[in-house]
Design an enzyme around this catalytic site. Structure first.
Site, PDB file in Angstrom:
ATOM      1  N   LYS A 173      12.117 -26.572  10.290  1.00  0.00           N
ATOM      2  CA  LYS A 173      12.028 -27.893   9.628  1.00  0.00           C
ATOM      3  C   LYS A 173      12.823 -28.936  10.423  1.00  0.00           C
ATOM      4  CE  LYS A 173       9.310 -26.646   6.350  1.00  0.00           C
ATOM      5  NZ  LYS A 173       7.896 -27.050   6.428  1.00  0.00           N
ATOM      6  N   LEU A 207      -5.455 -19.347   4.602  1.00  0.00           N
ATOM      7  CA  LEU A 207      -5.452 -18.468   3.424  1.00  0.00           C
ATOM      8  C   LEU A 207      -4.503 -17.272   3.595  1.00  0.00           C
ATOM      9  CD1 LEU A 207      -9.288 -18.494   2.554  1.00  0.00           C
ATOM     10  CD2 LEU A 207      -7.478 -19.858   1.509  1.00  0.00           C
ATOM     11  N   PRO A 216      23.055 -13.540   0.618  1.00  0.00           N
ATOM     12  CA  PRO A 216      23.546 -14.153   1.854  1.00  0.00           C
ATOM     13  C   PRO A 216      22.766 -15.421   2.188  1.00  0.00           C
ATOM     14  CG  PRO A 216      23.069 -11.813   2.187  1.00  0.00           C
ATOM     15  CD  PRO A 216      22.570 -12.162   0.820  1.00  0.00           C
ATOM     16  N   TYR A 256      13.622 -20.362   9.483  1.00  0.00           N
ATOM     17  CA  TYR A 256      12.756 -21.239   8.678  1.00  0.00           C
ATOM     18  C   TYR A 256      13.335 -22.653   8.643  1.00  0.00           C
ATOM     19  CZ  TYR A 256      11.439 -23.778   4.516  1.00  0.00           C
ATOM     20  OH  TYR A 256      11.076 -24.791   3.674  1.00  0.00           O
ATOM     21  N   THR A 283      16.888 -28.208   3.052  1.00  0.00           N
ATOM     22  CA  THR A 283      17.598 -27.180   3.818  1.00  0.00           C
ATOM     23  C   THR A 283      18.218 -27.773   5.091  1.00  0.00           C
ATOM     24  OG1 THR A 283      17.434 -24.902   4.596  1.00  0.00           O
ATOM     25  CG2 THR A 283      15.623 -26.340   5.191  1.00  0.00           C
ATOM     26  N   SER A 293      12.463 -30.325   4.194  1.00  0.00           N
ATOM     27  CA  SER A 293      13.219 -29.626   3.151  1.00  0.00           C
ATOM     28  C   SER A 293      14.665 -30.084   3.156  1.00  0.00           C
ATOM     29  CB  SER A 293      13.156 -28.127   3.444  1.00  0.00           C
ATOM     30  OG  SER A 293      14.107 -27.435   2.682  1.00  0.00           O
TER      31      SER A 293
HETATM   32  N1  UFG Z   1      18.218 -16.968  -7.472  1.00  0.00           N
HETATM   33  C1  UFG Z   1      18.626 -15.888  -8.239  1.00  0.00           C
HETATM   34  N2  UFG Z   1      17.778 -14.845  -8.390  1.00  0.00           N
HETATM   35  C2  UFG Z   1      16.536 -14.800  -7.803  1.00  0.00           C
HETATM   36  C3  UFG Z   1      16.123 -15.905  -7.022  1.00  0.00           C
HETATM   37  C4  UFG Z   1      17.002 -16.963  -6.873  1.00  0.00           C
HETATM   38  O1  UFG Z   1      19.744 -15.882  -8.765  1.00  0.00           O
HETATM   39  O2  UFG Z   1      15.832 -13.794  -7.966  1.00  0.00           O
HETATM   40  C5  UFG Z   1      19.114 -18.117  -7.321  1.00  0.00           C
HETATM   41  C6  UFG Z   1      19.538 -18.325  -5.874  1.00  0.00           C
HETATM   42  O3  UFG Z   1      20.647 -17.536  -5.564  1.00  0.00           O
HETATM   43  C7  UFG Z   1      19.823 -19.832  -5.873  1.00  0.00           C
HETATM   44  C8  UFG Z   1      18.863 -20.388  -6.920  1.00  0.00           C
HETATM   45  O4  UFG Z   1      18.451 -19.280  -7.701  1.00  0.00           O
HETATM   46  O5  UFG Z   1      21.134 -20.051  -6.309  1.00  0.00           O
HETATM   47  C9  UFG Z   1      17.637 -21.034  -6.311  1.00  0.00           C
HETATM   48  O6  UFG Z   1      17.045 -20.106  -5.405  1.00  0.00           O
HETATM   49  P1  UFG Z   1      15.581 -20.300  -4.818  1.00  0.00           P
HETATM   50  O7  UFG Z   1      15.319 -19.123  -3.927  1.00  0.00           O
HETATM   51  O8  UFG Z   1      14.619 -20.580  -5.890  1.00  0.00           O
HETATM   52  O9  UFG Z   1      15.722 -21.631  -3.972  1.00  0.00           O
HETATM   53  P2  UFG Z   1      16.692 -21.960  -2.748  1.00  0.00           P
HETATM   54  O10 UFG Z   1      17.492 -23.136  -3.164  1.00  0.00           O
HETATM   55  O11 UFG Z   1      17.418 -20.800  -2.241  1.00  0.00           O
HETATM   56  O12 UFG Z   1      15.610 -22.283  -1.632  1.00  0.00           O
HETATM   57  C10 UFG Z   1      14.873 -23.460  -1.676  1.00  0.00           C
HETATM   58  C11 UFG Z   1      13.528 -23.265  -1.000  1.00  0.00           C
HETATM   59  C12 UFG Z   1      13.687 -22.971   0.456  1.00  0.00           C
HETATM   60  C13 UFG Z   1      14.598 -23.978   1.098  1.00  0.00           C
HETATM   61  C14 UFG Z   1      15.877 -24.100   0.341  1.00  0.00           C
HETATM   62  C15 UFG Z   1      16.707 -25.223   0.861  1.00  0.00           C
HETATM   63  O13 UFG Z   1      12.834 -22.205  -1.586  1.00  0.00           O
HETATM   64  O14 UFG Z   1      12.427 -23.072   1.059  1.00  0.00           O
HETATM   65  O15 UFG Z   1      15.598 -24.409  -1.022  1.00  0.00           O
HETATM   66  O16 UFG Z   1      17.969 -25.225   0.276  1.00  0.00           O
HETATM   67  F1  UFG Z   1      14.909 -23.607   2.362  1.00  0.00           F
END
Ligand code: UFG
Length: 346
Positions: free
Chosen positions: A155, A34, A298, A151, A128, A126
């Site tokens: 994985k 939790l 980044p 992270y 990733t 993932s």
């Molecule tokens: N984004 C924004 N604004 C925000 C949040 C996200 O513009 O406030 C953009 C990010 O830059 C990215 C896209 O939305 O281009 C998706 O971002 P997410 O954070 O939703 O997802 P990610 O693809 O970065 O991350 C996901 C999972 C991670 C994993 C990753 C693997 O959340 O756990 O995919 O690529 F590691």
């Protein structure tokens, strides 16, 4: 009824998977500490399925309690292991927290399974692990790239642990499911994503902005080499993802695996940009979203989407829900949360 252990079963993907397992007639026991979910999720699962799943609160990174748990539950037929920390940015700040939790828990569970002859594990991996792939769509054979965060590294290492362990224990089966970007919520709006604090991910940030919890969404960069300049991801409805876990369990229990350690991509095969997700949300919710373009975040890659043909063919599973259905279900969930909060205040 066959009993399945779902670690992290009160979490976002875990809770949706518990619902799908129950609806396919599996008995479920949830273990969760939790740390990033609420005990109320059990009642919400019960409101959908009619029964409250068995639950034990414990920390799988603690060896003794984990081995004791398995010794008390020898009737478990398969483990779906979701329980893990998942915030990419936090993992960069606190790498040991991530390595300790995500790796110790996997090792303890595997020891508990081996000691008690439990043979089947489905593991949450993932996309990733691919980093920025050289070729798109990305297949399961694409090279594993240097992880961009601790992270992501957990994985990769977890997949290696599973590969090495199944290699010497031929009675142990593992299916690693590489998720692309899970979004959305159950159609009942009784379960969904519950981010603690400020969301890291795009869709919860969109819905929280639209409902007024956050003043503005920051779009991280519009100067990527993509058609509209924003990054592209393969968003998949969490219920489609949950269903794939049930199929993976069926595959193991019915001895349909081709080798004892398999890997599948779970995506839709379609890529959407950040601006396309925002447009879809605005359309289905009928809300104008306050957002602004800021600098790149980044560690973000430009684009990734899945080649799903192996999962489609081998698992006989295919993601069915489109982007509008995903964003609408996420919005309905946010509205339901707001309604709940209002009733609590009254
Ligand atoms: N984004 C924004 N604004 C925000 C949040 C996200 O513009 O406030 C953009 C990010 O830059 C990215 C896209 O939305 O281009 C998706 O971002 P997410 O954070 O939703 O997802 P990610 O693809 O970065 O991350 C996901 C999972 C991670 C994993 C990753 C693997 O959340 O756990 O995919 O690529 F590691």
């Amino acid at each position: 009824m066959k009993k399945i252990l779902v670690t992290g079963g009160t979490g976002y993907i875990g809770s949706h998977t518990v619902v799908e397992l129950r609806q396919k007639g599996y008995d479920v026991i949830i273990v969760d500490n939790l740390s990033n979910s609420s005990i109320e999720v059990l009642d919400n699962i019960a409101a959908i399925t009619g029964t409250k799943p068995l639950f034990e609160k414990l920390d799988l990174a603690e060896r003794e309690v984990t081995l004791d748990f398995f010794a008390r539950h020898t009737d478990i037929e398969a483990v779906i292991h979701f329980a893990a920390y998942k915030a990419v940015g936090e993992s960069v700040e606190q790498p040991l927290k991530y390595y300790r939790n995500n790796l110790f828990s996997l090792i303890n569970i595997l020891d508990g399974m081996l000691e008690n002859r439990i043979s089947n594990m489905v593991f949450s991996s993932s996309c990733t692990v691919y980093g920025q792939p050289d070729e798109l769509p990305v297949t399961e054979q694409a090279p594993i790239k240097q992880a961009m965060s601790p992270y992501g590294n957990t994985k990769q290492i977890s997949e290696e642990i599973l590969r090495d362990t199944t290699n010497v224990n031929k009675n142990l089966n593992a299916i690693c499911l590489r998720y692309f970007n899970p979004i959305g919520a159950h159609e009942s709006a009784k379960i969904g994503e519950l981010p603690l604090g400020v969301p890291n991910n795009l869709v919860p940030f969109i819905t929280q902005t639209a409902i007024g919890i956050r003043p503005q969404l920051k779009v991280f960069g519009d100067d990527y080499p993509t058609p509209d300049g924003t990054p592209i991801r393969d968003y998949i409805h969490v219920v489609d993802l949950a269903k794939a876990h049930v199929v993976a369990v069926d595959r193991m229990l019915n001895e349909k695996m081709k080798k004892n350690c398999e890997v599948f991509n779970l995506g839709t095969g379609n890529g959407f940009s950040v601006l396309e997700v925002i447009k879809s949300f605005e359309k289905v919710a009928g809300v104008k979203l306050n957002y602004k373009i800021v600098d790149r975040r980044p560690g973000d890659i430009t684009e990734v989407w899945a080649d799903t043909s192996f999962a489609n063919r081998e698992l006989g599973w295919k993601a069915e829900k489109g982007l509008d259905e995903m964003t609408l279900s996420a919005w309905k969930w946010e509205l339901a949360l707001a309604e709940k909060k209002k009733n609590k205040i009254r």
